[in-house]
Write a protein that holds these residues in place. Structure first.
Motif, short mmCIF file in Angstrom:
data_model
loop_
_atom_site.label_atom_id
_atom_site.label_comp_id
_atom_site.label_asym_id
_atom_site.label_seq_id
_atom_site.Cartn_x
_atom_site.Cartn_y
_atom_site.Cartn_z
N ARG A 1 61.95 50.76 119.81
CA ARG A 1 62.51 51.80 120.69
C ARG A 1 64.03 51.82 120.55
O ARG A 1 64.65 52.89 120.49
N LEU A 2 64.66 50.64 120.49
CA LEU A 2 66.11 50.57 120.30
C LEU A 2 66.53 51.15 118.95
O LEU A 2 67.58 51.81 118.84
N GLU A 3 65.71 50.92 117.93
CA GLU A 3 66.01 51.48 116.61
C GLU A 3 65.95 53.01 116.64
O GLU A 3 66.79 53.69 116.03
N VAL A 4 64.96 53.55 117.35
CA VAL A 4 64.84 55.01 117.47
C VAL A 4 66.04 55.56 118.25
O VAL A 4 66.63 56.58 117.87
N GLU A 5 66.41 54.88 119.33
CA GLU A 5 67.57 55.31 120.11
C GLU A 5 68.83 55.28 119.24
O GLU A 5 69.66 56.20 119.31
N ALA A 6 68.99 54.24 118.42
CA ALA A 6 70.16 54.15 117.54
C ALA A 6 70.15 55.27 116.50
O ALA A 6 71.20 55.85 116.20
N TRP B 1 55.71 51.99 120.33
CA TRP B 1 56.89 51.24 119.95
C TRP B 1 57.07 50.00 120.80
O TRP B 1 56.84 49.99 121.99
N SER B 2 57.53 48.95 120.16
CA SER B 2 57.97 47.76 120.89
C SER B 2 59.38 48.03 121.39
O SER B 2 59.99 49.06 121.06
N THR C 1 55.89 55.63 132.63
CA THR C 1 57.26 56.10 132.43
C THR C 1 57.77 55.75 131.04
O THR C 1 58.47 56.54 130.40
N THR C 2 57.40 54.59 130.54
CA THR C 2 57.78 54.20 129.18
C THR C 2 57.16 55.14 128.15
O THR C 2 57.83 55.55 127.20
N LEU C 3 55.89 55.48 128.34
CA LEU C 3 55.25 56.42 127.41
C LEU C 3 55.90 57.79 127.48
O LEU C 3 56.07 58.46 126.45
N ALA C 4 56.27 58.23 128.67
CA ALA C 4 56.97 59.52 128.81
C ALA C 4 58.33 59.47 128.11
O ALA C 4 58.72 60.42 127.43
#
Length: 123
Positions: free
Chosen positions: A109-114, A104-105, A78-81
């Motif tokens: 992942r938080l940086e990408v979301e931001a 991503w760690s 689910t994380t990969l999806a």
């Protein structure tokens, strides 16, 4: 000796003709596409991507507190999806600057979301 060569030619020739005919039929019926080695990414609607992010994020929350069998494997899948959908969102919104390479760690992942939220995506 000559009969052996004739016999070998008689055995190999039909197979060669059939193989050539098969390749000709495939070349004639298949659309002519230019192969660049990399498949073209499929474009998806940003609203659909946003709903996928919402659904996968909720699934991750459920899996983190679950005691189900194979929880670790389901969590990883689910994380990969989720990461794939994040990357598709980045492509759709043309957010490429400063993105870390994949796998991503949690912090990355938080940086990408931001970065996606700065681009105006809400999910």
């Amino acid at each position: 000796m000559w009969r052996l060569v004739e016999y070998a030619a008689a055995c190999v020739a039909p197979a060669g003709l059939l193989l050539a005919a098969d390749k000709a039929v495939h070349a004639w019926t298949q659309p002519h596409t230019k192969c660049t080695g990399e498949p073209a990414p499929a474009t998806r609607d940003i609203a659909r991507l946003s709903s996928d992010l919402t659904r996968l994020y909720a699934e991750l929350d459920v899996l983190r507190s679950s005691q189900a069998a194979a929880r670790v494997h389901r969590l990883r899948a689910t994380t990969l999806a989720y990461d794939d959908v994040l990357e598709s969102c980045c492509t759709a919104l043309q957010v490429r600057e400063g993105l870390p390479p994949r796998e991503w760690s949690s912090v990355e992942r938080l940086e990408v979301e931001a970065a996606l939220e700065d681009a105006g995506l809400r999910w």
